[in-house]
Design an enzyme around this catalytic site. Structure first.
Site, PDB file in Angstrom:
ATOM      1  N   GLY C  55       0.809  -1.214   0.000  1.00  0.00           N
ATOM      2  CA  GLY C  55       0.000   0.000   0.000  1.00  0.00           C
ATOM      3  C   GLY C  55       0.842   1.264   0.000  1.00  0.00           C
ATOM      4  O   GLY C  55       0.310   2.362   0.017  1.00  0.00           O
ATOM      5  N   HIS C  56       2.176   1.091  -0.020  1.00  0.00           N
ATOM      6  CA  HIS C  56       3.078   2.253  -0.042  1.00  0.00           C
ATOM      7  C   HIS C  56       3.814   2.360  -1.378  1.00  0.00           C
ATOM      8  O   HIS C  56       4.816   3.071  -1.478  1.00  0.00           O
ATOM      9  CB  HIS C  56       4.109   2.148   1.079  1.00  0.00           C
ATOM     10  CG  HIS C  56       3.519   1.962   2.436  1.00  0.00           C
ATOM     11  ND1 HIS C  56       2.609   2.838   2.964  1.00  0.00           N
ATOM     12  CD2 HIS C  56       3.684   0.992   3.373  1.00  0.00           C
ATOM     13  CE1 HIS C  56       2.248   2.424   4.181  1.00  0.00           C
ATOM     14  NE2 HIS C  56       2.884   1.310   4.442  1.00  0.00           N
ATOM     15  N   HIS C 215       0.058   5.091   7.286  1.00  0.00           N
ATOM     16  CA  HIS C 215      -0.983   4.063   7.326  1.00  0.00           C
ATOM     17  C   HIS C 215      -2.326   4.700   7.611  1.00  0.00           C
ATOM     18  O   HIS C 215      -3.256   4.039   8.038  1.00  0.00           O
ATOM     19  CB  HIS C 215      -0.692   3.034   8.420  1.00  0.00           C
ATOM     20  CG  HIS C 215       0.613   2.373   8.242  1.00  0.00           C
ATOM     21  ND1 HIS C 215       1.776   2.896   8.745  1.00  0.00           N
ATOM     22  CD2 HIS C 215       0.956   1.243   7.584  1.00  0.00           C
ATOM     23  CE1 HIS C 215       2.785   2.099   8.408  1.00  0.00           C
ATOM     24  NE2 HIS C 215       2.325   1.106   7.708  1.00  0.00           N
TER      25      HIS C 215
END
Ligand SMILES: Nc1ncnc2c1ncn2[C@@H]1O[C@H](COP(=O)(O)OP(=O)(O)O)[C@@H](O)[C@H]1O
Ligand SMILES: Nc1ncnc2c1ncn2[C@@H]1O[C@H](COP(=O)(O)OP(=O)(O)O)[C@@H](O)[C@H]1O
Ligand SMILES: [Mg+2]
Ligand SMILES: [Mg+2]
Ligand SMILES: [Mg+2]
Ligand SMILES: [Mg+2]
Lengths: 200, 329, 329, 200
Positions: C55-56, C215
């Site tokens: 997700g990064h 996050h």
């Protein structure tokens, strides 16, 4: 008629600037949401240059307005409205009659057609400008009749399917919305009529 | 509207100033911000100039540099630049070998570049890109939009220009690349033009726009949100239906994000699109995945397929050194 | 939730497969998708391995290649990878000169990498990054988060590793770069974890999160939406307050997008941040602007300032060839 | 007591999987919205490996569960719950008494502390596991009292300020929310009590 060009200019500019959000909203529906912003930027630049413009004779003043619009508006409307004023400047004498105006506007409409490779009934500003030019030359024009025609022709773009301009990408989905350029043409013409009538 | 901005009136100026400062080793911004140019020009080379409305970054300013453009003219957000910009840019970068305009097929862009050409009094040719299959091509209308395929034209023609090809040859090459490139886009959300302050269109939570343009113009149709595989399938079918050359040539598959879509989803779309091509026997020779031709903060993506030949492959692979695209140097 | 995905259960696998296919010239994905590795390894070199929750992107898989990492282990979305992944990656890329783990300071990452180190039975050292000044540093707590500064550590240590530096030297260099790097982030919107299906936090239309992590963890405080200049000012003040070295060293200014923010806004933020640095007499020697360390589709950005010295500048400038960062080759 | 490990395993796994959304929601408030997903993934893997696990004697079975959690959960909870089961497996005999259980759980709590460099009152799973381990050894434990304690200790994390784990990044803002790991520990313990009581 010997109206004050400064007043006409301010009236038209003020009207376009005041209605900018409406023009942008129309352009959101079938275009890219910038017509009001473009026109506002252009007429603000014209206002900023007002002293310079008013120092010139009418034909040169109109050309200066046209050039400012070309260099400041951008998009499709910049070159087209620029062409409108540039052509009026080329065609009009210093002290025009109604007949001069009808002839010059007809020439300007032809120049817009050529620049934009468009025709009437393509759902553009031409659908207001063209009929108004014809009406000015038909011997029956009054302030009221010109205003009514401009309004009616702008409304008449609602059911049209766009053939030119960004709205043409929408095909059938362009139907049911007024063309933003038709509306800005209507605004300029009706404001001109208002101002001229007030001086008359 | 939630954006990292100050006054809406200064968005473009501040963004351009930041861009020029961040890439001062490569580019220069004109004092009046009329154009972005290469810091150092290459004598005797045809000058490549593009431009268009802002909001598509890195297109076009991000593609100024070795192997791509010599200058780019940024218009207001989603509004084509004005002729004075292209005239000033041509004045700054013309090396005497002529100027090639690369223009996306929108009437605003066409007319402003055309007026610039008329007024500049230089040797100028124009390549028009119109790769978007979501719009029907027709002689009687504006025709198809130029979208992400424009990057491919700028890259390949840019590489050819570095080798000293002449103006006419470059124009032909640009037209060839455009003819062999087809794109289609979809949007999950609208973009928001800063000065407008609200989304250009509104989509339901379960809706998407199929065949959207890069200005948030509505697309072919509004449909219920579809899975990535089905989206890619529909886009690839539409693209290949209009790209005969892909039957017999290896292709470049370019998955382009619109600005609000993260890399994770773009790679997932690449996976979906590559599968759709493979099922039809189309061979992928080159790939590009990223947000290169954007629509402000719009979520969504476009797929571009370019049918390559050997000349195009070697120009695609040639070194490029711009803020937005860099390899081989 | 509006995402370009198929089944939420397959997002990571399909995205990794797409990534590996799009960059097959550079990287290989392990068959069980435990790690991404360089296609060709360089004998005798210390192996650099990083990893973390997915997700990064492009962090970390996008930084595998010449001049940066040898392998990266992608965890589930926002969840650190498991020890078996790092063990398998080390097995695949260890060239006998030892392995350096680069780990962001989250307990999950620390513990999983630590267990991997215990179980791998190899010569392994670890560099922990903790550049986020939004969180108070303290011996009694988890301390600061590792965020975008991790890219700077991976780039500089990666370049040093290519020159044949040994494990201890690289560990020291990594710790130096980390100590000289400080970051802070802000969010305009939350991100949405695909499997969760709804935004992690909710922000009012006129609110932003100051000091957010990568996050979507809530930050220092929730504030009314601020102009870009004021945002940059607050971030730069917080960063410089904790980075003594920037008073006497030229810096790298890295403006990082979180995934949902377009280039136009990032460059505007660069302009704002560069102004804030200039007002304090800090000299910018290098710049990086783009979405490199993202939080899925979150809108927002982080600023990272790294105080450079000559060694760091030359390693920063050294050639790098990865899917996500490329220059000089 | 001679309960069926298969039934215990299924019971705990089913409970964690059923409550996964709640755990994720707790983690959204002060973490990164994945605790339920992590635990669900882990216990699904344990269930998938059930036949293999049940073929082993209790200590080996517990180690196998621990290893599966380590390799499947990830995040902070994976190594920690993995350590819990690995330590139980190391410490428990094949046929444990309550005293064995109290001792083994105490050892596991110490192992978790060491792995996570955390202590009690840091607002973590330790705030449930520690008190329960102590209570098991104090000679007064009943199914009901253990359940009540686990529940009470999870609730007691609400007013705590997090010192360890992702919630610590929030500082004061972590106050007022239950720690997700404390809740998952409570769920495991109460489900174990339910299952054991049903067999008793
Ligand atoms: N080819 C054309 N001929 C005549 N008018 C046109 C043409 N293309 C566009 N227009 C007019 O321009 C208007 C749009 O102007 P504007 O929104 O400012 O530019 P753009 O479409 O480039 O965003 C349309 O509503 C239409 O009236
Ligand atoms: N250092 C630690 N010691 C003990 N428990 C911890 C520690 N760090 C985190 N935890 C526990 O783990 C839980 C979070 O697990 P999870 O959400 O799965 O992992 P992550 O925090 O990596 O996303 C917290 O609620 C807390 O109970
Ligand atoms: Mg428009
Ligand atoms: Mg426009
Ligand atoms: Mg996590
Ligand atoms: Mg979590």
């Amino acid at each position: 008629m010997k109206p004050d060009l400064g007043r006409l200019l301010e009236g038209v500019a003020a009207r376009i600037i005041a209605q900018a959000e409406e023009l942008t909203a129309l352009d959101s529906a079938i275009g890219d949401a910038d017509h009001g912003l473009n026109m506002k930027r252009g007429f603000e630049a014209v206002l900023a240059d007002k002293a310079n413009i008013l120092a010139k004779p009418l034909p040169e003043a109109l050309k200066a307005i046209g050039m400012t619009l070309v260099m400041k508006v951008g998009g499709a409307s910049g070159p087209l409205y620029g062409t409108l004023f540039l052509t009026l400047g080329k065609e009009l004498p210093e002290d025009p009659t109604l007949a001069d105006l009808a002839r010059a506007l007809t020439a300007a409409v032809e120049a817009i057609k050529a620049r934009g490779k468009a025709d009437f009934d393509n759902k553009t500003m031409l659908d207001v400008l063209g009929p108004v030019a014809r009406h000015l030359g038909d011997g029956t024009a009054t302030f009221a009749s010109v205003r009514a025609l401009a309004h009616q022709r702008a409304e008449a773009t609602v059911p049209m399917k766009a053939i030119k301009g960004r709205a043409s990408f929408l095909g059938e989905r362009s139907i049911g919305h007024m063309d933003p350029g038709a509306r800005s043409s209507e605004l300029m013409i009706t404001t001109l009529c208002d101002e001229l009538e007030a001086c008359a | 509207m939630k954006k990292l901005i100050n006054d809406v009136a200064n968005v473009l100026a501040e963004s351009l100033d930041g861009f020029a400062a961040a890439h001062a080793d490569l580019v220069q911004l004109d004092e009046e911000r009329k154009f972005i140019r290469r810091k150092s020009l290459k004598g005797g080379k045809v000058a490549l100039i593009s431009g268009g409305g802002s909001g598509h970054e890195p297109l076009h300013g991000g593609f100024v540099g070795h192997g791509m453009l010599d200058a780019a003219c940024p218009g207001q957000v989603f509004t084509s630049p004005t002729p004075d910009q292209m005239i000033a840019a041509a004045e700054a970068v013309d090396q005497g070998a002529g100027v090639l305009f690369i223009v996306k097929n929108y009437e605003g862009d066409l007319m402003n570049f055309e007026m610039a050409k008329e007024m500049a009094g230089r040797d100028i040719e124009t390549v028009i890109t119109n790769d978007d299959v979501a719009v029907e091509d027709s002689l009687y209308t504006t025709g198809r939009r130029g979208v992400a395929g424009t990057l491919v034209v700028e890259k390949i023609v840019g590489a050819a220009a570095e080798t000293g090809q002449d103006l006419q040859t470059l124009k032909s090459l640009g037209e060839k690349v455009n003819k062999r490139s087809r794109s289609m886009g979809i949007a999950l959300t609208s973009c928001t033009v800063p000065a407008a302050g609200k989304p250009t269109f509104s989509l339901g939570d379960d809706e998407m726009e199929m065949g959207v343009g890069i200005h948030g113009e509505p697309g072919r149709r509004r449909v219920k949100l579809m899975p990535a595989d089905a989206i890619a399938e529909e886009m690839i079918v539409a693209i290949l239906a209009d790209l005969e050359a892909a039957k017999s040539s290896p292709v470049l598959l370019f998955v382009n994000g619109f600005g609000g879509t993260p890399a994770m989803e773009l790679y997932l779309m690449y996976h979906a699109a590559a599968g759709a091509l493979a099922r039809r026997g189309v061979k992928i020779a080159r790939s590009l995945v990223g947000s290169y031709v954007t629509s402000l903060d719009m979520a969504g993506c476009s797929l571009t397929v370019t049918a390559l030949d050997e000349e195009m492959i070697s120009f695609w692979d040639a070194p490029v050194h711009t803020p937005g695209l860099r390899w081989g140097m």
